[in-house]
Design an enzyme around this catalytic site. Structure first.
Site, PDB file in Angstrom:
ATOM      1  N   ARG A  91      35.854  40.023  30.911  1.00  0.00           N
ATOM      2  CA  ARG A  91      37.214  39.951  30.374  1.00  0.00           C
ATOM      3  C   ARG A  91      37.313  38.992  29.204  1.00  0.00           C
ATOM      4  NH1 ARG A  91      39.689  38.657  36.101  1.00  0.00           N
ATOM      5  NH2 ARG A  91      37.851  37.354  35.887  1.00  0.00           N
ATOM      6  N   SER A 129      42.529  39.696  40.585  1.00  0.00           N
ATOM      7  CA  SER A 129      43.094  39.846  41.937  1.00  0.00           C
ATOM      8  C   SER A 129      43.923  38.612  42.297  1.00  0.00           C
ATOM      9  CB  SER A 129      41.979  40.030  42.967  1.00  0.00           C
ATOM     10  OG  SER A 129      41.232  41.178  42.678  1.00  0.00           O
TER      11      SER A 129
END
Ligand code: PNS
Length: 166
Positions: A91, A129
């Site tokens: 990311r 998450s």
């Protein structure tokens, strides 16, 4: 047959994970989503079986993707899939240092094991998450972050956990 193993905690699986899985499934013959333990993270919200069930619910329409729960070292686990590679999503630069360390350690243990990195889609570079669980604890709408099949499951679980700690 070229197999990619996509390992992670998946606590829970997010739209960012799903994006990586779709792209890996378009590139490799088979993708094994391996739900594993990250000993560096605090107690997961979901059990491994719950995480597997949610991932299977979300991924059931992809014929070359399977979901497994795995204990132990990833580098050892991968030995059962001949010629397999590991796929990870990156990311940001902050991911890179940790992921490089993991990739090199895995290769040290299992020298034939390559790690392929897929750049996270721009839309999901911020997503994790942990962020989703935090949002869920405030009762936020999760539909921008999670596959719709599991939004309610995650919201219910977080609410249930919060109640237990009141
Ligand atoms: O989604 P995560 O938490 O970033 O995934 C990390 C995971 C589960 C892939 C990693 O912790 C892992 O490979 N766990 C299995 C045990 C292992 O092999 N540890 C790494 C030694 S370098």
């Amino acid at each position: 047959m070229k197999t990619a193993i996509y390992p992670g905690s998946f606590d829970p699986i997010t739209l960012g994970h799903l994006n990586i899985i779709h792209r890996a499934a378009a590139t490799f013959d088979r993708v094994v989503v391996a739900i594993m333990v990250n000993s560096g993270k605090k107690q997961p919200l979901f059990t491994p079986e719950e995480r597997c069930e949610m991932a299977r619910r979300v991924l059931c329409s992809l014929p070359n993707v399977e979901v497994t729960c795995a204990d132990g070292l990833l580098a050892e686990y991968a030995r059962q899939y001949e010629g397999a590679v590991i796929v990870k999503g990156l990311r940001a630069l902050t991911d890179f240092e940790y992921e490089l360390q993991m990739a090199l350690t895995n290769k040290k243990i299992n020298p034939g094991l390559e790690t392929y990195f897929l750049a996270a889609s721009e839309r999901y570079t911020y997503l994790s998450s942990s962020i989703v669980k935090e949002l869920a604890s405030y009762g936020a709408d999760l539909s921008e972050f999670l596959p719709q099949e599991i939004c309610q499951t995650v919201a219910d679980k977080v609410r249930q956990e919060d109640k237990q700690h009141e």
